[in-house]
Motif scaffolding. Sequence first.
Motif, mmCIF file in Angstrom:
data_model
loop_
_atom_site.group_PDB
_atom_site.id
_atom_site.type_symbol
_atom_site.label_atom_id
_atom_site.label_comp_id
_atom_site.label_asym_id
_atom_site.label_seq_id
_atom_site.Cartn_x
_atom_site.Cartn_y
_atom_site.Cartn_z
ATOM 1 N N ASP A 202 -37.069 7.631 -7.772
ATOM 2 C CA ASP A 202 -35.701 7.644 -7.226
ATOM 3 C C ASP A 202 -34.739 6.867 -8.118
ATOM 4 O O ASP A 202 -33.595 7.269 -8.310
ATOM 5 C CB ASP A 202 -35.674 7.054 -5.812
ATOM 6 N N TYR A 203 -35.198 5.756 -8.645
ATOM 7 C CA TYR A 203 -34.359 4.943 -9.529
ATOM 8 C C TYR A 203 -33.931 5.758 -10.753
ATOM 9 O O TYR A 203 -32.756 5.732 -11.141
ATOM 10 C CB TYR A 203 -35.112 3.684 -9.972
ATOM 11 N N TYR A 204 -34.890 6.469 -11.348
ATOM 12 C CA TYR A 204 -34.570 7.260 -12.532
ATOM 13 C C TYR A 204 -33.598 8.393 -12.193
ATOM 14 O O TYR A 204 -32.695 8.683 -12.963
ATOM 15 C CB TYR A 204 -35.848 7.825 -13.167
ATOM 16 N N ILE A 205 -33.787 8.995 -11.042
ATOM 17 C CA ILE A 205 -32.899 10.086 -10.632
ATOM 18 C C ILE A 205 -31.492 9.554 -10.353
ATOM 19 O O ILE A 205 -30.503 10.132 -10.821
ATOM 20 C CB ILE A 205 -33.480 10.816 -9.397
ATOM 21 N N LYS A 206 -31.398 8.469 -9.620
ATOM 22 C CA LYS A 206 -30.085 7.903 -9.266
ATOM 23 C C LYS A 206 -29.328 7.394 -10.489
ATOM 24 O O LYS A 206 -28.100 7.412 -10.514
ATOM 25 C CB LYS A 206 -30.248 6.762 -8.260
ATOM 26 N N ASN A 207 -30.034 6.922 -11.478
ATOM 27 C CA ASN A 207 -29.396 6.327 -12.664
ATOM 28 C C ASN A 207 -29.503 7.212 -13.902
ATOM 29 O O ASN A 207 -29.393 6.722 -15.021
ATOM 30 C CB ASN A 207 -30.017 4.953 -12.931
ATOM 31 N N ARG A 208 -29.700 8.484 -13.706
ATOM 32 C CA ARG A 208 -29.940 9.400 -14.837
ATOM 33 C C ARG A 208 -28.782 9.470 -15.831
ATOM 34 O O ARG A 208 -28.967 9.908 -16.958
ATOM 35 C CB ARG A 208 -30.307 10.782 -14.335
ATOM 36 N N ASN A 209 -27.586 9.045 -15.446
ATOM 37 C CA ASN A 209 -26.449 9.072 -16.362
ATOM 38 C C ASN A 209 -26.275 7.775 -17.145
ATOM 39 O O ASN A 209 -25.465 7.712 -18.059
ATOM 40 C CB ASN A 209 -25.167 9.398 -15.597
ATOM 41 N N HIS A 210 -27.028 6.755 -16.796
ATOM 42 C CA HIS A 210 -27.008 5.512 -17.564
ATOM 43 C C HIS A 210 -27.652 5.805 -18.924
ATOM 44 O O HIS A 210 -28.682 6.497 -19.002
ATOM 45 C CB HIS A 210 -27.787 4.426 -16.808
#
Length: 170
Positions: free
Chosen positions: A61-69
């Motif tokens: 979930d962390y990777y999905i939520k922050n995929r634009n970082h």
Amino acid sequence: MILNLSQIKTEALLLFCKDLIESYKDKNDIEFNIDNEINEYINKTSNEIFKQLQIVTFSNDYYIKNRNHYRIKAVLNAYNFINKEITKELKKGKVFNPSMLYFSLLAVWFKELGKESKSKQYIYFTIYPYSLVYDKLLINIKDEKFKLMNIAMLEIAEKVVLKLDKISFK
């Protein structure tokens, strides 16, 4: 913004291995004649490595939520590269051993290439006794087809990891 490409690739590889273990964990649909002892060893080893992978990677979930970082985007690009290369190597419908595949990926990256050897974050993976698992899955296997499949997994891991090491993601 300076990225440490080795750490990005390491995180992507660890994330890929975590997902691979999670997708095949606790499934007993092995078509080969392997000793119960070896099957239990594989499960125990996979559980140990999975726990360590959960410690050093974030939740999906962390990777999905922050995929634009920018950093997470780089990790996901490396992850997608690994996934694409392994998919190409495995070809549709080809039988494979996910345990040997993830294990070989880690062994080639951390032991053969010596990646992250000075990183405290990845110390578990740099000091892990990979030779013990190789002995169990290559030398102590009586089923010749299973042994050949494990050798194929090692070859695939070497190809993919060497490609991963060379790519720059620019």
